[in-house]
Enzyme design. Structure first.
Site, PDB file in Angstrom:
ATOM      1  N   LYS A 123       0.811  -1.213   0.000  1.00  0.00           N
ATOM      2  CA  LYS A 123       0.000   0.000   0.000  1.00  0.00           C
ATOM      3  C   LYS A 123       0.850   1.272   0.000  1.00  0.00           C
ATOM      4  O   LYS A 123       0.462   2.305   0.537  1.00  0.00           O
ATOM      5  CB  LYS A 123      -0.955   0.022   1.203  1.00  0.00           C
ATOM      6  CG  LYS A 123      -1.890  -1.165   1.288  1.00  0.00           C
ATOM      7  CD  LYS A 123      -2.613  -1.426  -0.029  1.00  0.00           C
ATOM      8  CE  LYS A 123      -3.507  -0.282  -0.445  1.00  0.00           C
ATOM      9  NZ  LYS A 123      -4.188  -0.547  -1.745  1.00  0.00           N
ATOM     10  N   THR A 135       3.491   0.009  -4.882  1.00  0.00           N
ATOM     11  CA  THR A 135       4.259  -1.022  -5.581  1.00  0.00           C
ATOM     12  C   THR A 135       3.641  -1.374  -6.940  1.00  0.00           C
ATOM     13  O   THR A 135       4.361  -1.614  -7.915  1.00  0.00           O
ATOM     14  CB  THR A 135       4.368  -2.292  -4.727  1.00  0.00           C
ATOM     15  OG1 THR A 135       3.053  -2.760  -4.394  1.00  0.00           O
ATOM     16  CG2 THR A 135       5.140  -2.011  -3.449  1.00  0.00           C
ATOM     17  N   ARG A 136       2.302  -1.410  -7.014  1.00  0.00           N
ATOM     18  CA  ARG A 136       1.650  -1.714  -8.289  1.00  0.00           C
ATOM     19  C   ARG A 136       1.898  -0.607  -9.297  1.00  0.00           C
ATOM     20  O   ARG A 136       2.177  -0.862 -10.469  1.00  0.00           O
ATOM     21  CB  ARG A 136       0.157  -1.942  -8.081  1.00  0.00           C
ATOM     22  CG  ARG A 136      -0.681  -2.045  -9.355  1.00  0.00           C
ATOM     23  CD  ARG A 136      -0.173  -3.106 -10.324  1.00  0.00           C
ATOM     24  NE  ARG A 136      -0.173  -4.443  -9.774  1.00  0.00           N
ATOM     25  CZ  ARG A 136       0.176  -5.519 -10.456  1.00  0.00           C
ATOM     26  NH1 ARG A 136       0.581  -5.407 -11.715  1.00  0.00           N
ATOM     27  NH2 ARG A 136       0.166  -6.703  -9.897  1.00  0.00           N
TER      28      ARG A 136
END
Length: 377
Positions: free
Chosen positions: A134, A137-138
């Site tokens: 959160k 990272t994505r």
């Protein structure tokens, strides 16, 4: 007398016939010998030419095989059971390949390259995005995958924390196909906080480069809670979970969203195995406000040409989040997903201030370890 004359004449004729026959035999033997000698010479020349052609073909084949199995100009090597260290840069025509296996499942563009001699293969990752959950990272993964020399596993593999017993061969099978000069990457944010992972990654490859996205731990904890609450309608309020007995006097350090934010303790375990030079820390806040800047740092760290720049991004004011004009999977403008930029619930200001006080000494320690002041409140 007459009879004697006839006999002598007959004898003379017989001797002449014999002589002629003998000459004929000699001539026949000579021509037969000459013919056989010519025939043998012709056969010999054919065999010699055939051997030369076979030798040349074998020499050419050996040269090609030696070139494909490691004789590239930059000296890169490939191993089926270990990670690959290669000189970064544009793909070249001669590639290091993993022998055996099938190309079933390879990306279509790689199938098209095969007739040109470019043979893609799977490799263990050169780079890992190990955390933090959160923190972005994505977004980091999707942004860096815009680079043509980066190939990444599409989903979190969780090899080092959940599936380690399956072995490196299983792990490599979950990696994307790459060609020489490309980086293999994988992202699993839980790696950062799992105690056994640093040693396991080190055993795979002590030269692995590690990317860590961090953000204000209080905001990160609230974002973590928001995601969990979206999947569970009857979840308790954030303040009830973050503190013991509902009182702000004692923070519940066993609660996952709070525990993850103690970055310094987790980082100390990684520094036992990897030098700071192999870790790059990305600001989650800046990744949102100025993605091109942070991705530029990542490209430099990985030894890549700066291909991903401002031209790849636009800011979505509604989501408050950067979006892409195009990506590896889509050629049209789009954002990362509905879960990105999700609105946080209202949290009591007293709870927030207490959490900031709790994290402050750990943040200071984290700044000392990284040499970076992230200026969190």
């Amino acid at each position: 007398m007459f009879v004697m004359s006839i006999w002598c004449s007959s004898l003379s004729l017989s001797s002449r016939s014999l002589a002629i026959a003998m000459v004929a035999c000699v001539a026949l033997l000579y021509f037969s010998y000459s013919f056989n000698v010519c025939l043998l010479a012709s056969i010999s020349r054919c065999l010699q030419q055939s051997n030369i052609r076979n030798l040349l073909a074998l020499s050419s084949s050996t040269h090609n095989e030696s070139t494909e199995s490691g004789g590239s100009s930059n000296g890169s090597t490939s191993s089926g059971n270990s990670s690959t260290t290669s000189t970064r840069g544009p793909p070249v025509q001669t590639v290091t390949v993993q022998t055996g296996g099938s190309l079933n499942g390879a990306a279509p563009k790689y199938q098209m390259l095969r007739p040109q001699g470019l043979r893609p293969s799977r490799h263990l990752p050169d780079t890992l995005i190990i955390g933090v959950k959160k923190s972005g990272t994505r977004a980091l993964l999707e942004f860096i995958r815009l680079h043509p020399d980066v190939r990444a596993a599409g989903s979190e593999v969780h090899f080092f924390d959940r599936h380690y017993q399956r072995g490196l061969r299983w792990y490599r099978h979950h990696m994307p196909y790459t060609i020489e000069g490309q980086i293999t990457m994988e992202k699993t944010p839980s790696y950062f906080v799992t105690k056994e992972v640093p040693q396991r990654v080190y055993h795979m490859n002590p030269e692995t480069k590690l990317l860590i996205v961090v953000r204000d731990p209080v905001t990160r904890a609230i974002s973590d809670y928001t995601q969990a609450a979206s999947k569970k309608a009857d979840m308790k309020r954030f303040e009830q979970l973050a503190f013991v007995n509902g009182s702000y006097s004692m923070v519940d350090t066993n609660w996952g969203p709070v525990k993850i934010g103690v970055y310094a303790r987790h980082l100390e375990r990684w520094l036992l195995y990897f030098p700071l030079s192999q870790l790059l820390f990305i600001s989650g806040e800046r990744l949102i406000m100025d993605p091109a800047y942070e991705i530029g740092r990542v490209q430099d760290f990985l030894g890549l040409k700066r291909v991903v720049t401002e031209k790849h991004f636009y800011f979505n004011a509604t989501k408050g989040f950067p979006c892409l004009f195009k990506s590896e999977a889509r050629s049209t403008p789009h954002c990362l997903g509905k879960t990105k930029g999700r609105n946080h619930p209202h949290i009591d200001s007293g709870a927030i201030e207490r959490l900031r006080d709790f994290y402050r000494p750990f943040n200071d320690r984290f700044y000392q370890l990284t040499g970076i002041n992230f200026a969190w409140p």
